[in-house]
Design a protein around this motif. Structure first.
Motif, PDB file in Angstrom:
ATOM      1  N   LEU A  33      13.362   3.122 -35.242  1.00 30.62           N
ATOM      2  CA  LEU A  33      13.351   1.882 -34.575  1.00 30.62           C
ATOM      3  C   LEU A  33      12.210   2.001 -33.345  1.00 30.62           C
ATOM      4  CD1 LEU A  33      15.274  -0.540 -33.356  1.00 30.62           C
ATOM      5  CD2 LEU A  33      16.618   1.611 -32.128  1.00 30.62           C
ATOM      6  N   LYS A  34      12.130   3.161 -32.965  1.00 30.73           N
ATOM      7  CA  LYS A  34      10.823   3.363 -31.959  1.00 30.73           C
ATOM      8  C   LYS A  34       9.534   3.059 -32.587  1.00 30.73           C
ATOM      9  CE  LYS A  34      11.447   7.317 -29.727  1.00 30.73           C
ATOM     10  NZ  LYS A  34      11.374   8.745 -29.240  1.00 30.73           N
ATOM     11  N   THR A  35       9.388   3.344 -33.519  1.00 29.00           N
ATOM     12  CA  THR A  35       7.932   2.649 -34.297  1.00 29.00           C
ATOM     13  C   THR A  35       7.891   1.416 -34.388  1.00 29.00           C
ATOM     14  OG1 THR A  35       7.702   4.654 -35.580  1.00 29.00           O
ATOM     15  CG2 THR A  35       6.584   2.970 -36.400  1.00 29.00           C
ATOM     16  N   GLY A  36       8.920   0.702 -34.879  1.00 26.12           N
ATOM     17  CA  GLY A  36       9.202  -0.656 -34.846  1.00 26.12           C
ATOM     18  C   GLY A  36       9.083  -1.648 -33.624  1.00 26.12           C
ATOM     19  N   LEU A  37       9.604  -0.869 -32.535  1.00 23.59           N
ATOM     20  CA  LEU A  37       9.319  -1.554 -31.106  1.00 23.59           C
ATOM     21  C   LEU A  37       8.163  -1.151 -30.394  1.00 23.59           C
ATOM     22  CD1 LEU A  37      13.076  -1.425 -29.887  1.00 23.59           C
ATOM     23  CD2 LEU A  37      11.880  -3.395 -30.535  1.00 23.59           C
ATOM     24  N   ALA A  38       7.493  -0.139 -31.015  1.00 28.54           N
ATOM     25  CA  ALA A  38       6.207   0.551 -30.356  1.00 28.54           C
ATOM     26  C   ALA A  38       6.104   0.672 -28.944  1.00 28.54           C
ATOM     27  CB  ALA A  38       5.180  -0.582 -30.861  1.00 28.54           C
ATOM     28  N   ASP A  39       5.328   0.033 -28.188  1.00 32.79           N
ATOM     29  CA  ASP A  39       5.079   0.379 -26.671  1.00 32.79           C
ATOM     30  C   ASP A  39       6.114  -0.542 -25.908  1.00 32.79           C
ATOM     31  OD1 ASP A  39       2.598   1.495 -27.119  1.00 32.79           O
ATOM     32  OD2 ASP A  39       1.493  -0.549 -26.766  1.00 32.79           O
ATOM     33  N   THR A  40       6.992  -1.426 -26.571  1.00 31.52           N
ATOM     34  CA  THR A  40       8.154  -2.147 -25.827  1.00 31.52           C
ATOM     35  C   THR A  40       9.556  -1.365 -26.121  1.00 31.52           C
ATOM     36  OG1 THR A  40       8.760  -3.202 -27.962  1.00 31.52           O
ATOM     37  CG2 THR A  40       6.928  -4.407 -26.438  1.00 31.52           C
ATOM     38  N   TYR A  41       9.495  -0.101 -26.623  1.00 31.16           N
ATOM     39  CA  TYR A  41      10.642   0.585 -26.809  1.00 31.16           C
ATOM     40  C   TYR A  41      11.624   0.984 -25.773  1.00 31.16           C
ATOM     41  CZ  TYR A  41      13.806   4.303 -28.415  1.00 31.16           C
ATOM     42  OH  TYR A  41      14.724   5.215 -28.721  1.00 31.16           O
ATOM     43  N   GLU A  42      10.717   1.681 -24.736  1.00 27.16           N
ATOM     44  CA  GLU A  42      11.226   2.204 -23.342  1.00 27.16           C
ATOM     45  C   GLU A  42      11.905   0.995 -22.415  1.00 27.16           C
ATOM     46  OE1 GLU A  42      12.142   5.086 -22.642  1.00 27.16           O
ATOM     47  OE2 GLU A  42      11.029   6.158 -24.168  1.00 27.16           O
ATOM     48  N   SER A  43      10.919  -0.021 -22.509  1.00 31.21           N
ATOM     49  CA  SER A  43      11.250  -1.338 -21.662  1.00 31.21           C
ATOM     50  C   SER A  43      12.299  -2.025 -22.097  1.00 31.21           C
ATOM     51  CB  SER A  43       9.901  -2.065 -21.541  1.00 31.21           C
ATOM     52  OG  SER A  43       9.367  -2.524 -22.633  1.00 31.21           O
ATOM     53  N   THR A  44      12.436  -2.038 -23.475  1.00 33.02           N
ATOM     54  CA  THR A  44      13.417  -2.927 -24.166  1.00 33.02           C
ATOM     55  C   THR A  44      14.788  -2.099 -23.822  1.00 33.02           C
ATOM     56  OG1 THR A  44      12.214  -3.602 -25.797  1.00 33.02           O
ATOM     57  CG2 THR A  44      14.414  -3.878 -26.389  1.00 33.02           C
ATOM     58  N   LEU A  45      14.991  -0.747 -23.927  1.00 34.93           N
ATOM     59  CA  LEU A  45      16.130  -0.095 -23.646  1.00 34.93           C
ATOM     60  C   LEU A  45      16.570  -0.210 -22.188  1.00 34.93           C
ATOM     61  CD1 LEU A  45      15.284   3.503 -25.984  1.00 34.93           C
ATOM     62  CD2 LEU A  45      17.316   1.579 -26.149  1.00 34.93           C
ATOM     63  N   LYS A  46      15.458  -0.082 -21.476  1.00 39.58           N
ATOM     64  CA  LYS A  46      15.914  -0.520 -20.075  1.00 39.58           C
ATOM     65  C   LYS A  46      16.454  -1.635 -19.691  1.00 39.58           C
ATOM     66  CE  LYS A  46      13.786   0.419 -15.338  1.00 39.58           C
ATOM     67  NZ  LYS A  46      12.592   1.111 -14.527  1.00 39.58           N
ATOM     68  N   GLU A  47      15.779  -2.670 -20.356  1.00 38.56           N
ATOM     69  CA  GLU A  47      16.441  -4.068 -20.003  1.00 38.56           C
ATOM     70  C   GLU A  47      17.886  -4.063 -20.546  1.00 38.56           C
ATOM     71  OE1 GLU A  47      13.565  -6.528 -22.072  1.00 38.56           O
ATOM     72  OE2 GLU A  47      12.255  -6.355 -21.094  1.00 38.56           O
ATOM     73  N   GLN A  48      18.140  -3.331 -21.464  1.00 38.79           N
ATOM     74  CA  GLN A  48      19.722  -3.579 -22.102  1.00 38.79           C
ATOM     75  C   GLN A  48      20.450  -2.443 -21.164  1.00 38.79           C
ATOM     76  OE1 GLN A  48      20.491  -5.901 -23.937  1.00 38.79           O
ATOM     77  NE2 GLN A  48      18.329  -6.700 -24.028  1.00 38.79           N
ATOM     78  N   ASP A  49      19.786  -1.757 -20.448  1.00 41.79           N
ATOM     79  CA  ASP A  49      20.462  -0.744 -19.703  1.00 41.79           C
ATOM     80  C   ASP A  49      21.233   0.608 -20.960  1.00 41.79           C
ATOM     81  OD1 ASP A  49      21.856   0.730 -17.579  1.00 41.79           O
ATOM     82  OD2 ASP A  49      23.672  -0.401 -17.559  1.00 41.79           O
ATOM     83  N   LEU A  50      20.316   0.826 -21.461  1.00 41.38           N
ATOM     84  CA  LEU A  50      20.454   1.803 -22.643  1.00 41.38           C
ATOM     85  C   LEU A  50      19.699   3.044 -22.720  1.00 41.38           C
ATOM     86  CD1 LEU A  50      21.448  -0.849 -25.586  1.00 41.38           C
ATOM     87  CD2 LEU A  50      23.017   0.697 -24.374  1.00 41.38           C
TER      88      LEU A  50
END
Length: 352
Positions: free
Chosen positions: A115-132
């Protein structure tokens, strides 16, 4: 989808195939060790509870992993089904063997890494946006995978062999052609069922009169996966097709034009050019794993159908703002259908 696994996990209502390597996975509770949870219990059962906070976290994870399913989480009946499945997963995970837990830990690590590889540079920001957090995702996957691995470990080689014998027609490899007269035409205009049937009969009449099948398919077929190939699907296992199509392809005499075969996609005119049966020894490892997965899912289905009563489950969910109307529908719209892709023919069953 994997051969003979098209119904695997069919009782689980949230598709997470993009995030994990199974067809259908359910929500599972992700209990936090970092903060006290004083929220109301939305489900109680013998030996445990699921709180409002836990269920809210699970729903956020579901939306993160499978955003196309998010609309259903506003439907009370859907949420209740998911919550009941959470109870099952939470309970069964506590009963899993150490070996299942060990295997699940490896799988969860691998899936999070993927999952981390698939989201690449957006992984951390995407988790943060979803409050996860990554720990939330890992805990969610770990519990589901623990149950899955435990079910798999219970399946014996003898069971796999017997299941193959009972479903061996699904593994027959066939080359066939078909013309699909869909309930929606190439211009996205809806057809009535009688109009589709009438056109399908006309197509059959032309083929019976000697018209070239490939030419007719290119002219009339609404199946984008095979139309340009003259309606041909070459060397495919029959178990990959929807039930009505599969049965016709299993029984139709070779090189014979079928009567219109009705499926959820519309009407099919089929001609089977070849069929080759397979023995168990000829199956690939993937096919054998598919059988094993199907048997594992049946084990879970059996528990959901017969074992839940013993847990004395009580659901206490607040009503959502999207309450169902008298007809049973909601203001979220109708359930979407998945259009057939180029590598998934219209005759192929989408994951349920």
């Amino acid at each position: 989808m994997s051969l003979n696994n098209q119904k695997a996990w069919k009782v689980l209502l949230v598709s997470l195939a993009a995030a994990v390597s199974f067809s259908m996975l359910s929500a599972c509770s992700s209990k936090s060790d970092n903060a006290e949870d004083n929220s109301t219990a939305v489900a109680t059962y013998t030996g445990g509870t699921i709180t409002e906070k836990e269920f809210a976290l699970d729903q956020k994870i579901m939306k993160f992993l499978s955003p196309e399913q998010a609309q259903y989480l506003e439907i009370d009946a859907f949420k209740e089904s998911i919550l009941k499945q959470e109870v099952a997963f939470e309970y069964l995970a506590t009963k899993a063997t150490d070996e299942a837990k060990k295997q699940a830990e490896k799988e969860a690590d691998a899936q999070v890494a993927s999952l981390k590889t698939g989201l690449a540079d957006t992984y951390e920001s995407t988790l943060k946006e979803q409050d996860l957090t990554e720990a939330d995702i890992h805990a969610y996957m770990l519990r589901v995978l623990t149950v899955y691995q435990d079910m798999l470990l219970k399946v014996t080689d003898d069971q796999v062999t017997k299941e193959f014998e009972a479903t061996k027609g699904d593994f027959t490899v066939s080359t066939l052609r078909h013309v699909l007269i869909g309930l929606t035409d190439a211009n996205s205009k809806e057809r009535t069922n009688p109009d589709a049937l009438k056109l399908a009969k006309d197509v059959k009449a032309q083929l019976d009169a000697g018209a070239d099948f490939a030419t007719i398919a290119k002219k009339y077929s609404d199946d984008t996966g095979s139309k340009d190939a003259g309606g041909e699907y070459k060397d495919k296992a029959l178990g990959t097709y929807v039930e009505e199509f599969k049965k016709a392809a299993q029984t139709l005499p070779l090189n014979t034009i079928s009567e219109p075969v009705e499926t959820t996609y519309g009407y099919h005119i089929i001609e089977v050019e070849s069929r080759t049966d397979k023995t168990f020894d000829q199956l690939t490892d993937e096919q054998k794993d598919g059988i094993k997965s199907s048997l594992a899912s049946k084990g879970l289905e059996t528990f959901l159908e017969k074992g839940m009563d013993d847990l004395k489950v009580v659901i206490n969910l607040p009503k959502s703002s999207a309450a169902a109307n008298e007809s049973g529908t909601t203001n979220t719209g109708t359930e979407p259908t998945k259009a057939p892709s180029a590598d998934a023919p219209a005759a192929t069953e989408a994951a349920k």
